[in-house]
Enzyme design. Structure first.
Site, PDB file in Angstrom:
ATOM      1  N   ASP A 191     -11.761 -11.158 -35.349  1.00  0.00           N
ATOM      2  CA  ASP A 191     -12.474 -10.425 -36.754  1.00  0.00           C
ATOM      3  C   ASP A 191     -11.588  -9.635 -37.080  1.00  0.00           C
ATOM      4  O   ASP A 191     -10.713  -8.817 -36.774  1.00  0.00           O
ATOM      5  CB  ASP A 191     -13.645  -9.542 -35.708  1.00  0.00           C
ATOM      6  CG  ASP A 191     -14.538  -8.964 -36.944  1.00  0.00           C
ATOM      7  OD1 ASP A 191     -14.154  -8.690 -38.122  1.00  0.00           O
ATOM      8  OD2 ASP A 191     -15.625  -8.767 -36.692  1.00  0.00           O
ATOM      9  N   GLY A 239     -13.688 -15.725 -35.259  1.00  0.00           N
ATOM     10  CA  GLY A 239     -13.653 -14.459 -36.020  1.00  0.00           C
ATOM     11  C   GLY A 239     -15.041 -13.661 -36.078  1.00  0.00           C
ATOM     12  O   GLY A 239     -15.678 -13.698 -35.171  1.00  0.00           O
ATOM     13  N   HIS A 240     -15.313 -13.034 -37.328  1.00  0.00           N
ATOM     14  CA  HIS A 240     -16.413 -12.169 -37.297  1.00  0.00           C
ATOM     15  C   HIS A 240     -17.782 -12.781 -37.262  1.00  0.00           C
ATOM     16  O   HIS A 240     -18.577 -12.340 -36.400  1.00  0.00           O
ATOM     17  CB  HIS A 240     -16.296 -11.792 -38.892  1.00  0.00           C
ATOM     18  CG  HIS A 240     -17.259 -10.359 -39.367  1.00  0.00           C
ATOM     19  ND1 HIS A 240     -17.288  -9.486 -38.562  1.00  0.00           N
ATOM     20  CD2 HIS A 240     -18.280 -10.636 -40.237  1.00  0.00           C
ATOM     21  CE1 HIS A 240     -18.286  -8.659 -39.248  1.00  0.00           C
ATOM     22  NE2 HIS A 240     -18.839  -9.116 -39.987  1.00  0.00           N
ATOM     23  N   PHE A 241     -18.073 -14.123 -37.676  1.00  0.00           N
ATOM     24  CA  PHE A 241     -19.264 -14.828 -37.596  1.00  0.00           C
ATOM     25  C   PHE A 241     -19.192 -15.557 -36.234  1.00  0.00           C
ATOM     26  O   PHE A 241     -19.177 -16.769 -36.373  1.00  0.00           O
ATOM     27  CB  PHE A 241     -19.923 -15.322 -38.770  1.00  0.00           C
ATOM     28  CG  PHE A 241     -20.304 -14.598 -39.882  1.00  0.00           C
ATOM     29  CD1 PHE A 241     -21.838 -14.217 -39.959  1.00  0.00           C
ATOM     30  CD2 PHE A 241     -19.440 -14.073 -40.847  1.00  0.00           C
ATOM     31  CE1 PHE A 241     -22.182 -13.308 -40.662  1.00  0.00           C
ATOM     32  CE2 PHE A 241     -20.237 -13.198 -41.906  1.00  0.00           C
ATOM     33  CZ  PHE A 241     -21.341 -12.965 -41.841  1.00  0.00           C
ATOM     34  N   ALA A 242     -19.194 -14.785 -34.984  1.00  0.00           N
ATOM     35  CA  ALA A 242     -18.904 -15.656 -33.833  1.00  0.00           C
ATOM     36  C   ALA A 242     -19.881 -16.855 -33.799  1.00  0.00           C
ATOM     37  O   ALA A 242     -19.631 -17.737 -33.033  1.00  0.00           O
ATOM     38  CB  ALA A 242     -18.644 -14.829 -32.757  1.00  0.00           C
TER      39      ALA A 242
END
Length: 283
Positions: free
Chosen positions: A237, A263-266
């Site tokens: 992330d 990343g961020h939107f797992a």
């Protein structure tokens, strides 16, 4: 498979759109999304948990298909968003529930826990931060706006609202970006392009400093109440660092921390893995 139902609840005059699935009477799970998304970010997770939980995934005020009143009718702060969502839980009968928090959903959900700790049965934090060490250098331009809310600093934050940045948020840190569907990010960009949505999001960037100011209070809640806690973290992330996930164990010794190579939107890449982790955690 039980169907997902698409409903609207009225919370003190505020229309909150939400997805509902699972069996009434099953353990309750509230799903709180982040920026710049809405409840559709849980579209892959919900079917994987519908046989275990009664779930509700609301669109936060100003997001998705919930009401987005103009800024002169509703002040877009995280305190106000949390008040609407707290009332929403009461309207739909979520008296005791576990909460899944992501990004903006974290300061919203943690406020619910501060207000009514007796209602929270467990917390799953997926890249939902509550510690200074969890904030990356990606927050530098937003911090600059906190320190000097000038028009120039506000204008600089518009870079976070472009389709290119949304795509970057979805794909940065993902080993194979070809497995990331364009559907979620395109829907996010649709909502961001609505008249007035840009100024609302800039207001929330500015108010995010109120969340950081509450970090000590959130941490005191963790120490005092020791909620069942799972951190399921996309380790790549660019905004919320792995150190922020590890920090929960400082205040909740029994916290479980699991990292995923994404990343961020797992949930875009690891919905099945995260669903399995939640099932094991809350069974």
């Amino acid at each position: 498979m039980a169907p997902i139902r698409y409903r609207t609840a009225v919370a003190d005059g505020f229309k909150v759109f939400y997805r509902e699935a699972g069996t009434r009477g099953a353990p309750k799970l509230l799903l709180l999304h982040g920026f710049p998304s809405a409840g559709h970010m849980f579209r892959d997770l919900i079917p994987l948990l519908a046989d275990k939980f009664h779930m509700a995934a609301p669109d936060l005020p100003g997001f998705g298909q919930s009401d987005m009143p103009p800024r002169d009718k509703f002040t877009y702060t995280f305190d106000n968003i949390a008040r609407v969502i707290e009332r929403f839980t009461e309207v739909i009968g979520f008296d005791r529930f576990a909460v899944y928090v992501f990004d903006y959903g974290a300061p919203t959900g943690f406020r619910l826990a501060l207000s009514h700790p007796e209602r929270i049965t467990a917390i799953i934090s997926q890249n939902g931060n509550a510690y200074e060490e969890g904030l990356s250098d990606g927050w530098t331009p937003i911090r600059a706006y906190w320190q000097d809310p000038s028009l120039a600093n506000r204008k600089a934050l518009r870079a976070f609202l472009t389709p290119e940045t949304t795509h970057w948020q979805y794909t940065h840190g993902v080993p194979d970006p070809t497995i990331v569907s364009p559907d979620g990010q395109n829907l996010d960009n649709h909502y961001l392009a609505r008249r007035g949505a840009d100024e609302i999001q800039l207001d929330l960037f500015g108010d995010y400093k109120s969340n950081v100011a509450l970090y000590p209070s959130f941490q005191e809640y963790f120490r005092k109440h020791r909620p069942l806690f799972l951190a399921a973290w996309g380790k790549n992330d660019p905004f919320f660092l792995p150190a922020g996930a590890e920090a929960f164990k400082r205040d909740i010794p029994g916290a479980i921390v699991r990292f995923f190579d994404t990343g961020h939107f797992a949930l875009e890449t690891h919905a099945s893995d995260i669903a399995e982790s939640i099932g094991d955690f809350l069974k």
